[in-house]
Enzyme design. Structure first.
Site, PDB file in Angstrom:
ATOM      1  N   ASP A   1       0.811  -1.219   0.000  1.00 20.48           N
ATOM      2  CA  ASP A   1       0.000   0.000   0.000  1.00 20.48           C
ATOM      3  C   ASP A   1       0.844   1.268   0.000  1.00 20.48           C
ATOM      4  O   ASP A   1       0.473   2.289   0.574  1.00 20.48           O
ATOM      5  CB  ASP A   1      -0.954   0.008   1.213  1.00 20.48           C
ATOM      6  CG  ASP A   1      -1.800  -1.248   1.250  1.00 20.48           C
ATOM      7  OD1 ASP A   1      -2.201  -1.713   0.166  1.00 20.48           O
ATOM      8  OD2 ASP A   1      -2.059  -1.764   2.354  1.00 20.48           O
TER       9      ASP A   1
ATOM     10  N   ALA B   1      -3.970  -7.926  -3.713  1.00 23.48           N
ATOM     11  CA  ALA B   1      -3.505  -6.566  -3.989  1.00 23.48           C
ATOM     12  C   ALA B   1      -4.695  -5.623  -4.145  1.00 23.48           C
ATOM     13  O   ALA B   1      -5.749  -6.020  -4.631  1.00 23.48           O
ATOM     14  CB  ALA B   1      -2.682  -6.559  -5.278  1.00 23.48           C
TER      15      ALA B   1
ATOM     16  N   HIS C   1      -4.768  -1.744  -5.617  1.00 21.56           N
ATOM     17  CA  HIS C   1      -4.008  -0.600  -6.112  1.00 21.56           C
ATOM     18  C   HIS C   1      -4.969   0.513  -6.491  1.00 21.56           C
ATOM     19  O   HIS C   1      -5.834   0.333  -7.353  1.00 21.56           O
ATOM     20  CB  HIS C   1      -3.156  -1.017  -7.319  1.00 21.56           C
ATOM     21  CG  HIS C   1      -2.109  -2.047  -6.975  1.00 21.56           C
ATOM     22  ND1 HIS C   1      -1.253  -2.596  -7.878  1.00 21.56           N
ATOM     23  CD2 HIS C   1      -1.781  -2.605  -5.772  1.00 21.56           C
ATOM     24  CE1 HIS C   1      -0.451  -3.446  -7.272  1.00 21.56           C
ATOM     25  NE2 HIS C   1      -0.760  -3.475  -5.995  1.00 21.56           N
TER      26      HIS C   1
ATOM     27  N   THR D   1      -8.428  -3.476  -0.288  1.00 23.53           N
ATOM     28  CA  THR D   1      -9.020  -4.787  -0.565  1.00 23.53           C
ATOM     29  C   THR D   1      -9.981  -5.218   0.534  1.00 23.53           C
ATOM     30  O   THR D   1     -11.072  -5.700   0.258  1.00 23.53           O
ATOM     31  CB  THR D   1      -7.889  -5.845  -0.735  1.00 23.53           C
ATOM     32  OG1 THR D   1      -7.079  -5.424  -1.832  1.00 23.53           O
ATOM     33  CG2 THR D   1      -8.438  -7.227  -1.026  1.00 23.53           C
TER      34      THR D   1
ATOM     35  N   GLY E   1     -10.670  -3.216   3.551  1.00 19.76           N
ATOM     36  CA  GLY E   1     -11.239  -2.124   4.356  1.00 19.76           C
ATOM     37  C   GLY E   1     -10.689  -2.071   5.771  1.00 19.76           C
ATOM     38  O   GLY E   1     -11.100  -1.226   6.573  1.00 19.76           O
TER      39      GLY E   1
ATOM     40  N   ASP F   1       2.712  14.401   1.852  1.00 19.01           N
ATOM     41  CA  ASP F   1       1.808  15.430   2.383  1.00 19.01           C
ATOM     42  C   ASP F   1       1.231  15.039   3.745  1.00 19.01           C
ATOM     43  O   ASP F   1       0.922  15.907   4.571  1.00 19.01           O
ATOM     44  CB  ASP F   1       0.654  15.684   1.391  1.00 19.01           C
ATOM     45  CG  ASP F   1      -0.002  14.383   0.935  1.00 19.01           C
ATOM     46  OD1 ASP F   1       0.717  13.531   0.379  1.00 19.01           O
ATOM     47  OD2 ASP F   1      -1.216  14.220   1.158  1.00 19.01           O
TER      48      ASP F   1
ATOM     49  N   GLY G   1      -0.154  14.092  -2.853  1.00 22.69           N
ATOM     50  CA  GLY G   1      -1.612  13.945  -2.863  1.00 22.69           C
ATOM     51  C   GLY G   1      -1.961  12.731  -3.698  1.00 22.69           C
ATOM     52  O   GLY G   1      -1.119  12.231  -4.446  1.00 22.69           O
TER      53      GLY G   1
HETATM   54  P1  GDP Z   1      -0.735   0.280  -3.550  1.00 21.90           P
HETATM   55  O1  GDP Z   1      -1.347  -0.988  -3.094  1.00 21.90           O
HETATM   56  O2  GDP Z   1       0.740   0.320  -3.323  1.00 21.90           O
HETATM   57  O3  GDP Z   1      -1.094   0.633  -4.974  1.00 21.90           O
HETATM   58  O4  GDP Z   1      -1.332   1.426  -2.618  1.00 21.90           O
HETATM   59  P2  GDP Z   1      -2.876   1.607  -2.194  1.00 21.90           P
HETATM   60  O5  GDP Z   1      -3.612   2.129  -3.347  1.00 21.90           O
HETATM   61  O6  GDP Z   1      -3.392   0.384  -1.523  1.00 21.90           O
HETATM   62  O7  GDP Z   1      -2.729   2.686  -1.039  1.00 21.90           O
HETATM   63  C1  GDP Z   1      -2.150   3.934  -1.274  1.00 21.90           C
HETATM   64  C2  GDP Z   1      -3.184   5.011  -0.919  1.00 21.90           C
HETATM   65  O8  GDP Z   1      -2.547   6.256  -0.874  1.00 21.90           O
HETATM   66  C3  GDP Z   1      -4.281   5.155  -1.969  1.00 21.90           C
HETATM   67  O9  GDP Z   1      -5.468   5.535  -1.325  1.00 21.90           O
HETATM   68  C4  GDP Z   1      -3.770   6.282  -2.868  1.00 21.90           C
HETATM   69  O10 GDP Z   1      -4.816   6.986  -3.525  1.00 21.90           O
HETATM   70  C5  GDP Z   1      -3.097   7.152  -1.846  1.00 21.90           C
HETATM   71  N1  GDP Z   1      -1.951   7.926  -2.320  1.00 21.90           N
HETATM   72  C6  GDP Z   1      -0.970   7.563  -3.186  1.00 21.90           C
HETATM   73  N2  GDP Z   1      -0.019   8.520  -3.258  1.00 21.90           N
HETATM   74  C7  GDP Z   1      -0.411   9.507  -2.404  1.00 21.90           C
HETATM   75  C8  GDP Z   1       0.183  10.744  -1.979  1.00 21.90           C
HETATM   76  O11 GDP Z   1       1.263  11.127  -2.403  1.00 21.90           O
HETATM   77  N3  GDP Z   1      -0.523  11.463  -1.050  1.00 21.90           N
HETATM   78  C9  GDP Z   1      -1.711  11.052  -0.533  1.00 21.90           C
HETATM   79  N4  GDP Z   1      -2.318  11.801   0.380  1.00 21.90           N
HETATM   80  N5  GDP Z   1      -2.289   9.899  -0.912  1.00 21.90           N
HETATM   81  C10 GDP Z   1      -1.633   9.130  -1.815  1.00 21.90           C
HETATM   82  P1  IMO Z   2      -0.858  -4.207  -2.232  1.00 16.50           P
HETATM   83  O1  IMO Z   2      -0.454  -4.731  -3.594  1.00 16.50           O
HETATM   84  C1  IMO Z   2      -0.974  -4.723   2.105  1.00 16.50           C
HETATM   85  C2  IMO Z   2      -0.765  -8.846   3.595  1.00 16.50           C
HETATM   86  C3  IMO Z   2      -2.038  -9.269   4.306  1.00 16.50           C
HETATM   87  C4  IMO Z   2      -1.471 -10.265   5.284  1.00 16.50           C
HETATM   88  C5  IMO Z   2      -0.354 -10.939   4.486  1.00 16.50           C
HETATM   89  C6  IMO Z   2      -0.755 -12.267   3.846  1.00 16.50           C
HETATM   90  O2  IMO Z   2      -2.168  -3.512  -2.206  1.00 16.50           O
HETATM   91  O3  IMO Z   2       0.266  -3.451  -1.625  1.00 16.50           O
HETATM   92  P2  IMO Z   2      -2.398 -12.908   1.857  1.00 16.50           P
HETATM   93  O4  IMO Z   2      -3.863 -12.651   1.641  1.00 16.50           O
HETATM   94  O5  IMO Z   2      -1.535 -12.381   0.762  1.00 16.50           O
HETATM   95  O6  IMO Z   2      -2.093 -14.359   2.132  1.00 16.50           O
HETATM   96  O7  IMO Z   2      -2.024 -12.118   3.208  1.00 16.50           O
HETATM   97  O8  IMO Z   2       0.001 -10.023   3.471  1.00 16.50           O
HETATM   98  N1  IMO Z   2      -0.965  -8.303   2.237  1.00 16.50           N
HETATM   99  C7  IMO Z   2      -0.989  -7.005   1.934  1.00 16.50           C
HETATM  100  N2  IMO Z   2      -0.923  -5.906   2.729  1.00 16.50           N
HETATM  101  N3  IMO Z   2      -1.058  -4.572   0.765  1.00 16.50           N
HETATM  102  C8  IMO Z   2      -1.093  -5.650  -0.037  1.00 16.50           C
HETATM  103  O9  IMO Z   2      -1.062  -5.558  -1.380  1.00 16.50           O
HETATM  104  C9  IMO Z   2      -1.093  -6.938   0.542  1.00 16.50           C
HETATM  105  N4  IMO Z   2      -1.139  -8.193   0.046  1.00 16.50           N
HETATM  106  C10 IMO Z   2      -1.047  -9.011   1.084  1.00 16.50           C
HETATM  107  O10 IMO Z   2      -2.665  -8.180   4.951  1.00 16.50           O
HETATM  108  O11 IMO Z   2      -0.854  -9.599   6.356  1.00 16.50           O
HETATM  109 MG    MG Z   3      -2.823  -1.641  -1.760  1.00 14.01          MG
END
Ligand code: GDP
Ligand code: IMO
Ligand code: MG
Length: 445
Positions: free
Chosen positions: A24, A50, A52, A319, A321, A352, A435
């Site tokens: 994340d 995942a 994203h 994914t 919540g 930020d 942001g």
């Molecule tokens: P990922 O799994 O690595 O793609 O990341 P996620 O989407 O699960 O979580 C990143 C969260 O941070 C999302 O809600 C994005 O919209 C938000 N986000 C990404 N870059 C920035 C940033 O630079 N600033 C802020 N405030 N939010 C960001």
């Molecule tokens: P993105 O791509 C954050 C974590 C789960 C759990 C461990 C194993 O959005 O960064 P699993 O269901 O894969 O067997 O769970 O890994 N986990 C993640 N945490 N972001 C993810 O993906 C994750 N994918 C798996 O929360 O601790």
């Molecule tokens: Mg994520």
């Protein structure tokens, strides 16, 4: 302005985007931004665990199996062999994107070698988690319950695995399910799961899987050849990591990890593209740390600062919540993951979110139980659980009144924080996220 316009003349051809923490970090946003500089966007690991997020104007997209390049016209998105695919989930995602007028057709290609997540994998994932939580209290991993672990276990076990190609071969699939379903039924019964026939009845499962396979079939191909044809045609490839390096099954905080190689080391095996093709590895690092699920987290802030980061950063799982655990940036961990992934540059996201704090802390060492301090990340969760973080405290900064336009326009203390991170990790910060929206980045000139 496309990021390529502000990059040096000899822009890298093949890029990897990889998470340097526990997931994340904002990988989806960076892949979306960089996609316009590439022809192919390739997922190589993980599955629907995942989540994203890509924000374009007022629109927010949550992508799970479909690569984050899908929003950029002209990119071909590839779900390669290293991914475990839940057919129902990816079809739901495709339908959701089409309903929002995003084109999903020939621009989405799915590997015939990828493994399939079946309903019994999800049931087993949940049942094992319940079992572990009941037995030891803290033994559960806190998985996403998307069936990831059981599906990869079948892949390695071999005779009980189903690959995407099998969904297109009714006779083969029937034979496999006749073998697998009784095994899974016995396993689920032993774990005390109330059985729903739809998950273990071979005939029902066959019907269900063949229907989904037929819908997926226009996207299915041999993606290894597809990617090698692309390389031969001098097309540019971006590899999109899912999950993150500290969740890598070999190099992460084992056993509190996921079941695939999420570091860049997973790319060759997960795509069929050999070592040596990637000339840029962009490590995505949040300006602080978060973790979802169980496992040690030395810099976790179980206090008002942690709550504030969670609220301001909207740190709730894309994914599941679930509220994400929040803490200070752990430079010991990031220097290790940057090393393992061969990172050439860092994108520091969610910068930020740190604005408005009186002071900020950076973890620069771990104190071990014998009192000595190390800056080397340990080999597993049990060792990590015993360390105390050693912090460097730095002054905080106010949120700038005007939106910064480049790194030089950030407050002094904010720049000092980024400078310190670069000096410790030994890798330049090329991009700073300010942001969630696609355009909210500062790019180094
Ligand atoms: P990922 O799994 O690595 O793609 O990341 P996620 O989407 O699960 O979580 C990143 C969260 O941070 C999302 O809600 C994005 O919209 C938000 N986000 C990404 N870059 C920035 C940033 O630079 N600033 C802020 N405030 N939010 C960001
Ligand atoms: P993105 O791509 C954050 C974590 C789960 C759990 C461990 C194993 O959005 O960064 P699993 O269901 O894969 O067997 O769970 O890994 N986990 C993640 N945490 N972001 C993810 O993906 C994750 N994918 C798996 O929360 O601790
Ligand atoms: Mg994520």
């Amino acid at each position: 302005m496309p990021i390529s316009d502000s990059m040096p003349a000899a822009a890298p051809r093949h890029t990897a985007v990889v998470g340097l923490q526990w997931g994340d970090e904002g990988k989806g946003k960076l892949v979306d931004i960089l996609a316009s500089d590439h022809d192919f966007i390739v997922r190589y690991n993980g599955g629907a665990n995942a989540g994203h997020t890509v924000v374009v104007g007022d629109e927010r997209y949550a992508l799970h199996l479909v690569p984050s390049g899908i929003l950029v016209p002209g990119c071909t998105c590839v779900v390669a062999n290293g991914v475990v695919i839940d057919p129902a989930k990816i079809l739901e995602e495709i339908d959701g994107l089409r309903a929002r007028n995003i084109e999903v057709g020939d621009n989405l290609r799915i590997s015939s070698r990828a493994h399939v997540v079946m309903p019994y994998h999800q049931a087993l994932d949940g049942a094992l988690e319940e079992f572990l939580a009941g037995r030891s209290g803290s033994g559960a991993i806190g998985t996403t319950r998307r069936g990831i672990g059981p599906a990869y276990a079948d892949k390695v076990q071999r005779s009980t695995a189903i690959r995407v190609n099998d969904l297109l071969r009714p006779k083969v699939l029937e034979q496999k399910l006749d073998l697998i379903c009784p095994l899974r039924e016995a396993q689920l019964r032993s774990l005390g799961v109330p059985l729903d026939d739809a998950k273990v009845d071979a005939a029902q499962m066959l019907d269900h899987a063949l229907t989904l396979g037929e819908r997926l079939s226009p996207h299915v191909c041999d993606t290894t050849w597809l990617l090698h044809d692309a390389l031969a045609a001098d097309q540019r490839i971006l590899f999109e990591g899912a999950n993150a390096c500290l969740l890598d099954v070999d190099h992460g905080t084992y056993p509190f990890v996921t079941s695939s190689n999420c570091s860049t080391l997973g790319i060759p095996a997960g795509t069929g593209v050999p070592l040596g093709h990637i000339d840029r590895v962009l490590g995505i690092m949040k300006a602080y740390s978060t973790r979802v699920g169980g496992g040690p987290f030395p810099t976790e802030l179980d206090n008002a600062v942690g709550d504030r980061i969670r609220e301001k950063g909207r740190e709730f799982g894309t994914t599941t919540g679930r509220p994400r655990r929040c803490g200070w940036l752990d430079l010991v961990a990031v220097r290790y993951t940057a090393m393992v992934c061969g990172v050439t540059g860092i994108a520091c996201t969610l910068f930020d979110v740190l604005g408005g704090l009186d002071e900020v802390q950076l973890c620069i060492g771990y104190r071990l139980p014998d009192g000595t301090v190390t800056d080397r990340f340990p080999a597993d969760a049990f060792d990590l659980d015993t360390v105390e973080p050693v912090y460097e405290t730095m002054p905080g900064w106010e949120d700038p009144q005007d939106r910064p336009t480049d790194r030089d326009s950030l407050p002094d203390a904010a720049r000092a924080y980024l400078d310190r991170v670069e000096a410790f990790v030994g890798v330049p910060i090329e991009i700073v996220g300010i942001g969630p929206e696609r355009s909210e980045v500062l790019v180094a000139s």
